[in-house]
Design a protein around this motif. Structure first.
Motif, PDB file in Angstrom:
ATOM      1  N   ILE A  79       0.935  -1.327   0.042  1.00  0.00           N
ATOM      2  CA  ILE A  79       0.003   0.101   0.045  1.00  0.00           C
ATOM      3  C   ILE A  79       0.878   1.270   0.031  1.00  0.00           C
ATOM      4  CG2 ILE A  79      -1.765   1.103   0.998  1.00  0.00           C
ATOM      5  CD1 ILE A  79      -2.603  -1.328   2.557  1.00  0.00           C
ATOM      6  N   THR A  80       1.099   2.044  -0.956  1.00  0.00           N
ATOM      7  CA  THR A  80       1.555   3.248  -0.957  1.00  0.00           C
ATOM      8  C   THR A  80       0.634   4.274  -0.143  1.00  0.00           C
ATOM      9  OG1 THR A  80       0.631   4.197  -3.084  1.00  0.00           O
ATOM     10  CG2 THR A  80       2.462   2.867  -3.292  1.00  0.00           C
ATOM     11  N   GLY A  81       1.607   5.040   0.331  1.00  0.00           N
ATOM     12  CA  GLY A  81       1.106   6.109   1.233  1.00  0.00           C
ATOM     13  C   GLY A  81       0.198   5.528   2.294  1.00  0.00           C
ATOM     14  N   GLY A  82       0.849   4.544   3.048  1.00  0.00           N
ATOM     15  CA  GLY A  82       0.102   3.613   3.865  1.00  0.00           C
ATOM     16  C   GLY A  82      -0.039   3.768   5.366  1.00  0.00           C
ATOM     17  N   ARG A 142      -1.071   6.820   6.883  1.00  0.00           N
ATOM     18  CA  ARG A 142      -2.073   7.626   7.389  1.00  0.00           C
ATOM     19  C   ARG A 142      -3.303   7.453   6.688  1.00  0.00           C
ATOM     20  NH1 ARG A 142       0.246  13.546   8.002  1.00  0.00           N
ATOM     21  NH2 ARG A 142       0.673  13.316   5.537  1.00  0.00           N
ATOM     22  N   GLY A 143      -4.449   8.018   7.313  1.00  0.00           N
ATOM     23  CA  GLY A 143      -5.626   8.122   6.313  1.00  0.00           C
ATOM     24  C   GLY A 143      -6.206   6.847   5.546  1.00  0.00           C
ATOM     25  N   ILE A 144      -6.718   6.756   4.587  1.00  0.00           N
ATOM     26  CA  ILE A 144      -7.458   5.612   3.808  1.00  0.00           C
ATOM     27  C   ILE A 144      -6.179   4.580   3.614  1.00  0.00           C
ATOM     28  CG2 ILE A 144      -7.922   4.905   1.404  1.00  0.00           C
ATOM     29  CD1 ILE A 144      -9.075   7.822   1.234  1.00  0.00           C
ATOM     30  N   GLY A 145      -4.940   5.026   3.457  1.00  0.00           N
ATOM     31  CA  GLY A 145      -3.937   3.837   3.528  1.00  0.00           C
ATOM     32  C   GLY A 145      -3.670   3.085   4.780  1.00  0.00           C
ATOM     33  N   ALA A 146      -3.626   3.659   5.810  1.00  0.00           N
ATOM     34  CA  ALA A 146      -3.673   3.206   7.085  1.00  0.00           C
ATOM     35  C   ALA A 146      -4.687   2.297   7.374  1.00  0.00           C
ATOM     36  CB  ALA A 146      -3.388   4.273   8.315  1.00  0.00           C
ATOM     37  N   ALA A 147      -5.941   2.647   7.109  1.00  0.00           N
ATOM     38  CA  ALA A 147      -7.359   1.936   7.472  1.00  0.00           C
ATOM     39  C   ALA A 147      -7.148   0.510   6.544  1.00  0.00           C
ATOM     40  CB  ALA A 147      -8.377   2.783   6.912  1.00  0.00           C
ATOM     41  N   THR A 148      -6.710   0.842   5.281  1.00  0.00           N
ATOM     42  CA  THR A 148      -6.539  -0.307   4.249  1.00  0.00           C
ATOM     43  C   THR A 148      -5.688  -1.392   4.794  1.00  0.00           C
ATOM     44  OG1 THR A 148      -7.500   1.091   2.580  1.00  0.00           O
ATOM     45  CG2 THR A 148      -6.123  -0.902   1.888  1.00  0.00           C
ATOM     46  N   ALA A 149      -4.410  -0.791   5.249  1.00  0.00           N
ATOM     47  CA  ALA A 149      -3.504  -1.706   5.942  1.00  0.00           C
ATOM     48  C   ALA A 149      -4.105  -2.554   6.990  1.00  0.00           C
ATOM     49  CB  ALA A 149      -2.195  -0.877   6.202  1.00  0.00           C
ATOM     50  N   LEU A 150      -4.649  -1.859   7.772  1.00  0.00           N
ATOM     51  CA  LEU A 150      -5.111  -2.536   9.197  1.00  0.00           C
ATOM     52  C   LEU A 150      -6.249  -3.713   8.675  1.00  0.00           C
ATOM     53  CD1 LEU A 150      -5.266   0.688  11.346  1.00  0.00           C
ATOM     54  CD2 LEU A 150      -3.753  -1.552  11.653  1.00  0.00           C
ATOM     55  N   LEU A 151      -7.198  -3.309   7.735  1.00  0.00           N
ATOM     56  CA  LEU A 151      -8.131  -4.231   7.352  1.00  0.00           C
ATOM     57  C   LEU A 151      -7.416  -5.408   6.531  1.00  0.00           C
ATOM     58  CD1 LEU A 151     -11.044  -4.764   7.386  1.00  0.00           C
ATOM     59  CD2 LEU A 151     -11.495  -3.548   5.373  1.00  0.00           C
ATOM     60  N   ALA A 152      -6.644  -4.874   5.674  1.00  0.00           N
ATOM     61  CA  ALA A 152      -6.139  -6.066   4.824  1.00  0.00           C
ATOM     62  C   ALA A 152      -5.363  -7.086   5.673  1.00  0.00           C
ATOM     63  CB  ALA A 152      -4.990  -5.493   3.986  1.00  0.00           C
ATOM     64  N   ASN A 202      -2.350   1.578  -4.974  1.00  0.00           N
ATOM     65  CA  ASN A 202      -1.895   2.888  -5.269  1.00  0.00           C
ATOM     66  C   ASN A 202      -2.704   3.902  -4.867  1.00  0.00           C
ATOM     67  OD1 ASN A 202       0.453   2.888  -7.022  1.00  0.00           O
ATOM     68  ND2 ASN A 202      -0.714   1.981  -8.930  1.00  0.00           N
ATOM     69  N   ASN A 203      -2.211   4.167  -3.217  1.00  0.00           N
ATOM     70  CA  ASN A 203      -3.127   5.173  -2.587  1.00  0.00           C
ATOM     71  C   ASN A 203      -2.203   6.476  -2.514  1.00  0.00           C
ATOM     72  OD1 ASN A 203      -4.949   5.960  -0.206  1.00  0.00           O
ATOM     73  ND2 ASN A 203      -2.994   5.982   0.760  1.00  0.00           N
ATOM     74  N   ASN A 233      -6.502   1.269  -7.769  1.00  0.00           N
ATOM     75  CA  ASN A 233      -5.994   2.578  -7.630  1.00  0.00           C
ATOM     76  C   ASN A 233      -7.071   3.606  -7.031  1.00  0.00           C
ATOM     77  OD1 ASN A 233      -3.661   2.142  -9.377  1.00  0.00           O
ATOM     78  ND2 ASN A 233      -5.222   2.325 -11.214  1.00  0.00           N
ATOM     79  N   VAL A 234      -6.436   4.395  -6.160  1.00  0.00           N
ATOM     80  CA  VAL A 234      -7.338   5.329  -5.248  1.00  0.00           C
ATOM     81  C   VAL A 234      -7.430   6.741  -6.451  1.00  0.00           C
ATOM     82  CG1 VAL A 234      -7.720   6.643  -3.351  1.00  0.00           C
ATOM     83  CG2 VAL A 234      -6.478   4.310  -3.109  1.00  0.00           C
ATOM     84  N   SER A 235      -8.408   6.897  -6.889  1.00  0.00           N
ATOM     85  CA  SER A 235      -8.827   8.064  -7.498  1.00  0.00           C
ATOM     86  C   SER A 235      -9.705   8.868  -6.647  1.00  0.00           C
ATOM     87  CB  SER A 235      -9.664   7.501  -8.685  1.00  0.00           C
ATOM     88  OG  SER A 235      -9.895   8.846  -9.620  1.00  0.00           O
ATOM     89  N   SER A 236     -10.474   9.920  -7.073  1.00  0.00           N
ATOM     90  CA  SER A 236     -11.338  10.615  -6.346  1.00  0.00           C
ATOM     91  C   SER A 236     -12.455  11.123  -7.104  1.00  0.00           C
ATOM     92  CB  SER A 236     -10.491  11.983  -6.016  1.00  0.00           C
ATOM     93  OG  SER A 236     -11.406  12.981  -5.471  1.00  0.00           O
ATOM     94  N   ALA A 237     -13.541  11.603  -6.335  1.00  0.00           N
ATOM     95  CA  ALA A 237     -14.704  11.947  -6.905  1.00  0.00           C
ATOM     96  C   ALA A 237     -14.335  13.344  -7.482  1.00  0.00           C
ATOM     97  CB  ALA A 237     -15.706  12.187  -5.838  1.00  0.00           C
ATOM     98  N   ALA A 238     -13.410  13.541  -7.406  1.00  0.00           N
ATOM     99  CA  ALA A 238     -12.921  14.994  -7.988  1.00  0.00           C
ATOM    100  C   ALA A 238     -12.648  14.777  -9.397  1.00  0.00           C
ATOM    101  CB  ALA A 238     -11.578  15.535  -7.393  1.00  0.00           C
ATOM    102  N   ALA A 239     -12.331  13.625 -10.108  1.00  0.00           N
ATOM    103  CA  ALA A 239     -11.990  13.302 -11.226  1.00  0.00           C
ATOM    104  C   ALA A 239     -13.296  13.633 -11.970  1.00  0.00           C
ATOM    105  CB  ALA A 239     -11.939  12.048 -11.436  1.00  0.00           C
ATOM    106  N   ARG A 240     -14.692  13.529 -11.386  1.00  0.00           N
ATOM    107  CA  ARG A 240     -15.909  13.615 -12.153  1.00  0.00           C
ATOM    108  C   ARG A 240     -16.057  15.426 -11.931  1.00  0.00           C
ATOM    109  NH1 ARG A 240     -19.651  12.300  -9.423  1.00  0.00           N
ATOM    110  NH2 ARG A 240     -18.743  10.885  -7.503  1.00  0.00           N
ATOM    111  N   LEU A 241     -15.994  15.741 -10.831  1.00  0.00           N
ATOM    112  CA  LEU A 241     -16.392  17.072 -10.321  1.00  0.00           C
ATOM    113  C   LEU A 241     -15.551  18.374 -10.824  1.00  0.00           C
ATOM    114  CD1 LEU A 241     -17.460  16.101  -6.728  1.00  0.00           C
ATOM    115  CD2 LEU A 241     -18.878  16.384  -8.563  1.00  0.00           C
TER     116      LEU A 241
END
Length: 248
Positions: free
Chosen positions: A7-10, A12-22, A86-87, A140-148
């Motif tokens: 997990i890149t950027g693992g 803090r935030g989404i990356g850390a939560a993903t690491a713990l759950l994984a 890819n976070n 890949n971690v994108s963002s709703a910003a891609a649409r907005l």
């Protein structure tokens, strides 16, 4: 077969939560960080305390030499990679396009786009049946910003995530017959530290009323979506752009 996840950027935030759950789901987890070793080490400690396997590994994903060294360390410590998230990504202070410097744009695309390409390239070289691998999954971690588009705040960030969406579609088609699934999650307003790095620590809460569900999302909610896309439950899912944005 052991499931090995980077997990890149693992840290803090989404990356850390993903690491713990994984780790809870049985993955051996490599927690990448750029500079905050304390945060990454804390995630690793938490995983090990729960009986899991984890390592912290430093690399600026926008630097090819550092990425290559990171993958070699993961190979040596955890074994052949089977999953990549890819976070890692950055935002900048809010600005209009007519105020943006080339240095800002180059940093944004180097980390958010080129970094994801380099990491995915190395993952494919390890996972693809074409290269002797046994398959795997990339999220890949994108963002709703891609649409907005994020007008008046960070169009550059939104554009970088638009590139991630297109990258996800193209890579998914490219490696679908080689045992690799490639998908993206597009988070909406999530309560993480990334807003503070852009100079707006309360941004998520200030904009919460604009979300149809009338609230921000949590890092754990995004992690759940990522782990589903990595899992066998999503075995026929590739090229998906999964919005986790409360209807925004």
């Amino acid at each position: 077969m052991d499931q090995v996840l980077l997990i890149t950027g693992g840290g803090r935030g989404i990356g850390a939560a993903t690491a713990l759950l994984a780790a809870q789901r049985g993955y051996a987890v490599a927690v990448n960080y750029a500079s905050n070793s304390l945060a990454a080490d804390e995630v690793v400690r938490a995983i090990r305390a729960g009986g899991g396997t984890a390592m912290a590994v430093q690399a600026d994903v926008g630097d090819e030499a550092q990425v290559l060294a990171m993958f070699e360390k993961v190979d040596a410590r955890l074994g052949r990679l089977t999953a990549l998230v890819n976070n890692a990504g950055v935002v900048d202070v809010q600005a209009r396009v007519d105020e943006m410097s080339v240095a800002r744009l180059e940093r944004m695309f180097r980390i958010n786009v080129i970094g994801s390409f380099i990491c995915a390239r190395e993952a494919v070289r390890r996972m693809s049946t074409r290269h002797g691998g046994s398959g795997g999954a990339i999220v890949n971690v994108s963002s709703a910003a891609a649409r907005l588009g994020s007008p008046g705040q960070y169009v550059d960030y939104a554009a970088s995530k638009g590139a991630i969406d297109t990258f996800t579609i193209g890579l998914a088609k490219e490696v679908a017959a080689e045992g690799i699934r490639v998908n993206a999650v597009r988070p909406g307003l999530i309560d993480t530290e990334i807003h503070a790095s852009g100079g707006m620590p309360d941004r998520a809460f200030e904009l919460a009323p604009t979300v149809p569900m009338q609230r921000t999302g949590s890092a754990e909610e995004i992690a759940g979506a990522i782990l589903w896309l990595l899992s066998a439950e999503a075995s026929y899912t590739t090229m998906a752009l999964l919005d986790v944005a409360g209807g925004r």
